[in-house]
Design a protein around this motif. Structure first.
Motif, PDB file in Angstrom:
ATOM      1  N   SER A   1      11.823  37.284  35.843  1.00  0.00           N
ATOM      2  CA  SER A   1      12.134  37.171  34.499  1.00  0.00           C
ATOM      3  C   SER A   1      11.442  38.690  34.068  1.00  0.00           C
ATOM      4  O   SER A   1      10.804  39.271  34.722  1.00  0.00           O
ATOM      5  CB  SER A   1      11.529  36.069  33.554  1.00  0.00           C
ATOM      6  OG  SER A   1       9.949  36.307  33.824  1.00  0.00           O
ATOM      7  N   ARG A   2      12.040  38.938  32.772  1.00  0.00           N
ATOM      8  CA  ARG A   2      11.563  40.310  32.520  1.00  0.00           C
ATOM      9  C   ARG A   2      10.022  40.451  32.096  1.00  0.00           C
ATOM     10  O   ARG A   2       9.697  41.483  32.487  1.00  0.00           O
ATOM     11  CB  ARG A   2      12.331  40.875  30.962  1.00  0.00           C
ATOM     12  CG  ARG A   2      13.802  40.843  31.024  1.00  0.00           C
ATOM     13  CD  ARG A   2      14.334  41.256  29.651  1.00  0.00           C
ATOM     14  NE  ARG A   2      13.598  41.478  28.594  1.00  0.00           N
ATOM     15  CZ  ARG A   2      14.236  41.221  27.342  1.00  0.00           C
ATOM     16  NH1 ARG A   2      15.285  40.949  27.127  1.00  0.00           N
ATOM     17  NH2 ARG A   2      13.270  41.249  26.562  1.00  0.00           N
ATOM     18  N   ALA A   3       9.493  39.408  31.666  1.00  0.00           N
ATOM     19  CA  ALA A   3       8.138  39.244  31.687  1.00  0.00           C
ATOM     20  C   ALA A   3       7.406  39.573  33.287  1.00  0.00           C
ATOM     21  O   ALA A   3       6.636  40.204  33.288  1.00  0.00           O
ATOM     22  CB  ALA A   3       7.448  38.099  31.162  1.00  0.00           C
ATOM     23  N   GLU A   4       7.888  38.891  34.055  1.00  0.00           N
ATOM     24  CA  GLU A   4       7.444  38.920  35.720  1.00  0.00           C
ATOM     25  C   GLU A   4       7.824  40.513  36.239  1.00  0.00           C
ATOM     26  O   GLU A   4       6.834  40.906  36.719  1.00  0.00           O
ATOM     27  CB  GLU A   4       7.973  37.821  36.535  1.00  0.00           C
ATOM     28  CG  GLU A   4       7.671  36.510  36.031  1.00  0.00           C
ATOM     29  CD  GLU A   4       8.271  35.717  36.832  1.00  0.00           C
ATOM     30  OE1 GLU A   4       8.175  34.262  36.925  1.00  0.00           O
ATOM     31  OE2 GLU A   4       9.854  35.795  37.293  1.00  0.00           O
TER      32      GLU A   4
ATOM     33  N   PHE B   1       8.004  43.051  34.447  1.00  0.00           N
ATOM     34  CA  PHE B   1       7.011  44.004  33.612  1.00  0.00           C
ATOM     35  C   PHE B   1       5.579  43.821  34.278  1.00  0.00           C
ATOM     36  O   PHE B   1       4.918  44.793  34.607  1.00  0.00           O
ATOM     37  CB  PHE B   1       6.936  43.722  32.244  1.00  0.00           C
ATOM     38  CG  PHE B   1       6.443  44.705  31.416  1.00  0.00           C
ATOM     39  CD1 PHE B   1       7.069  45.834  30.789  1.00  0.00           C
ATOM     40  CD2 PHE B   1       4.949  44.626  31.134  1.00  0.00           C
ATOM     41  CE1 PHE B   1       6.511  46.788  30.188  1.00  0.00           C
ATOM     42  CE2 PHE B   1       4.396  45.648  30.380  1.00  0.00           C
ATOM     43  CZ  PHE B   1       4.920  46.497  29.649  1.00  0.00           C
ATOM     44  N   ALA B   2       5.119  42.589  34.435  1.00  0.00           N
ATOM     45  CA  ALA B   2       3.734  42.549  35.152  1.00  0.00           C
ATOM     46  C   ALA B   2       3.806  43.111  36.533  1.00  0.00           C
ATOM     47  O   ALA B   2       2.843  43.860  36.732  1.00  0.00           O
ATOM     48  CB  ALA B   2       3.586  40.797  35.305  1.00  0.00           C
TER      49      ALA B   2
ATOM     50  N   VAL C   1      -1.249  41.711  30.626  1.00  0.00           N
ATOM     51  CA  VAL C   1      -0.124  42.058  29.903  1.00  0.00           C
ATOM     52  C   VAL C   1       0.092  40.970  28.687  1.00  0.00           C
ATOM     53  O   VAL C   1       0.194  39.773  29.003  1.00  0.00           O
ATOM     54  CB  VAL C   1       1.148  41.866  30.776  1.00  0.00           C
ATOM     55  CG1 VAL C   1       2.589  42.042  29.996  1.00  0.00           C
ATOM     56  CG2 VAL C   1       1.183  42.748  32.162  1.00  0.00           C
TER      57      VAL C   1
ATOM     58  N   GLU D   1       2.576  40.120  25.252  1.00  0.00           N
ATOM     59  CA  GLU D   1       4.040  40.269  24.417  1.00  0.00           C
ATOM     60  C   GLU D   1       3.605  41.527  23.552  1.00  0.00           C
ATOM     61  O   GLU D   1       4.573  42.559  23.373  1.00  0.00           O
ATOM     62  CB  GLU D   1       4.454  39.155  23.740  1.00  0.00           C
ATOM     63  CG  GLU D   1       4.916  38.272  24.926  1.00  0.00           C
ATOM     64  CD  GLU D   1       5.947  38.550  25.569  1.00  0.00           C
ATOM     65  OE1 GLU D   1       7.027  38.933  25.233  1.00  0.00           O
ATOM     66  OE2 GLU D   1       5.914  38.310  26.899  1.00  0.00           O
TER      67      GLU D   1
ATOM     68  N   TYR E   1       0.937  45.941  26.182  1.00  0.00           N
ATOM     69  CA  TYR E   1       1.984  45.347  25.417  1.00  0.00           C
ATOM     70  C   TYR E   1       3.587  45.529  25.862  1.00  0.00           C
ATOM     71  O   TYR E   1       3.747  46.423  25.583  1.00  0.00           O
ATOM     72  CB  TYR E   1       1.505  45.735  23.959  1.00  0.00           C
ATOM     73  CG  TYR E   1       0.221  45.655  23.447  1.00  0.00           C
ATOM     74  CD1 TYR E   1      -0.326  44.245  23.475  1.00  0.00           C
ATOM     75  CD2 TYR E   1      -0.480  46.604  23.205  1.00  0.00           C
ATOM     76  CE1 TYR E   1      -1.574  44.036  23.191  1.00  0.00           C
ATOM     77  CE2 TYR E   1      -1.990  46.579  22.740  1.00  0.00           C
ATOM     78  CZ  TYR E   1      -2.285  45.247  22.624  1.00  0.00           C
ATOM     79  OH  TYR E   1      -3.691  45.009  22.280  1.00  0.00           O
ATOM     80  N   ARG E   2       3.944  44.526  26.392  1.00  0.00           N
ATOM     81  CA  ARG E   2       5.204  44.356  26.952  1.00  0.00           C
ATOM     82  C   ARG E   2       6.516  44.882  26.105  1.00  0.00           C
ATOM     83  O   ARG E   2       7.059  45.853  26.167  1.00  0.00           O
ATOM     84  CB  ARG E   2       5.551  43.169  27.274  1.00  0.00           C
ATOM     85  CG  ARG E   2       6.850  43.121  28.406  1.00  0.00           C
ATOM     86  CD  ARG E   2       7.142  41.835  28.955  1.00  0.00           C
ATOM     87  NE  ARG E   2       7.433  40.711  28.100  1.00  0.00           N
ATOM     88  CZ  ARG E   2       8.785  40.354  27.627  1.00  0.00           C
ATOM     89  NH1 ARG E   2       9.521  40.905  28.169  1.00  0.00           N
ATOM     90  NH2 ARG E   2       8.960  39.240  27.177  1.00  0.00           N
ATOM     91  N   ARG E   3       6.376  44.178  24.879  1.00  0.00           N
ATOM     92  CA  ARG E   3       7.618  44.426  23.928  1.00  0.00           C
ATOM     93  C   ARG E   3       7.665  45.836  23.433  1.00  0.00           C
ATOM     94  O   ARG E   3       8.469  46.415  23.386  1.00  0.00           O
ATOM     95  CB  ARG E   3       7.655  43.366  22.787  1.00  0.00           C
ATOM     96  CG  ARG E   3       7.814  41.922  23.370  1.00  0.00           C
ATOM     97  CD  ARG E   3       9.393  41.800  23.885  1.00  0.00           C
ATOM     98  NE  ARG E   3      10.186  42.072  22.887  1.00  0.00           N
ATOM     99  CZ  ARG E   3      11.364  42.967  23.137  1.00  0.00           C
ATOM    100  NH1 ARG E   3      11.486  42.865  24.243  1.00  0.00           N
ATOM    101  NH2 ARG E   3      12.355  43.172  22.109  1.00  0.00           N
TER     102      ARG E   3
ATOM    103  N   GLU F   1       8.842  48.104  26.092  1.00  0.00           N
ATOM    104  CA  GLU F   1      10.372  47.900  26.539  1.00  0.00           C
ATOM    105  C   GLU F   1      11.167  48.366  25.358  1.00  0.00           C
ATOM    106  O   GLU F   1      12.226  48.995  25.788  1.00  0.00           O
ATOM    107  CB  GLU F   1      10.844  46.369  26.565  1.00  0.00           C
ATOM    108  CG  GLU F   1       9.995  45.577  27.824  1.00  0.00           C
ATOM    109  CD  GLU F   1      10.511  44.289  27.805  1.00  0.00           C
ATOM    110  OE1 GLU F   1      10.479  43.617  28.932  1.00  0.00           O
ATOM    111  OE2 GLU F   1      10.728  43.472  26.717  1.00  0.00           O
TER     112      GLU F   1
END
Length: 151
Positions: free
Chosen positions: A38-41, A43-44, A68, A70, A105-107, A110
């Protein structure tokens, strides 16, 4: 006089559709393939790669938790969103019951990047800046290549 129609024999080989005609079922790629992350994975993983690069130079980073999230939270009643400054990362000082933490912070990261390489470079920059703040050093001391285009 209608002649009965016999079903034709299934052709040998892989079955192309399920019996309801909806196509193949299941994942497009096996879980170990990056496409399945996933995008979250993903990114991590970028954050982890950045931390591992820095740990070679700074072994004390093993004592810091890297997280991480959001989006940044507003913790106090007096805090309000500022249109100009959405943080990309932050630090939380150590207490006796838990180690120091670096948060990315991921979002917000991104949104500010277009491709994977650009995102990885910004993630590394954020990690370097937060580690520098936590250690009381300059980002250039933490990573001598800080600020250079990583192309």
């Amino acid at each position: 006089m209608d002649k009965p129609v016999t079903p034709r024999a299934a052709a040998p080989g892989p079955r192309r559709r399920d019996r309801h005609g909806r196509g193949m079922r299941g994942p497009i790629a096996p879980p170990q393939v990056p496409l399945a992350a996933s995008r979250a994975e993903a990114f991590a993983d970028m954050v982890q790669d950045s931390v591992e690069r820095l740990e070679r130079r700074w072994p004390q980073l093993a004592d810091i938790d890297f997280l991480v999230l959001e989006v940044p939270r507003l913790d106090g009643p007096g805090q309000a969103w500022n249109d100009e400054a959405v943080p990309l990362g932050g630090t939380i000082s150590a207490r006796e019951d838990r180690p120091a933490r670096v948060v990315v912070y991921r979002r917000p990261v991104e949104i500010r990047t277009k491709g994977r390489d650009e995102r990885a470079a910004l993630v590394h920059e954020v990690v370097v800046e937060q580690v520098a703040e936590l250690l009381g050093l300059t980002p250039e001391t933490v990573d001598p290549r800080y600020g250079e285009d990583q192309g």
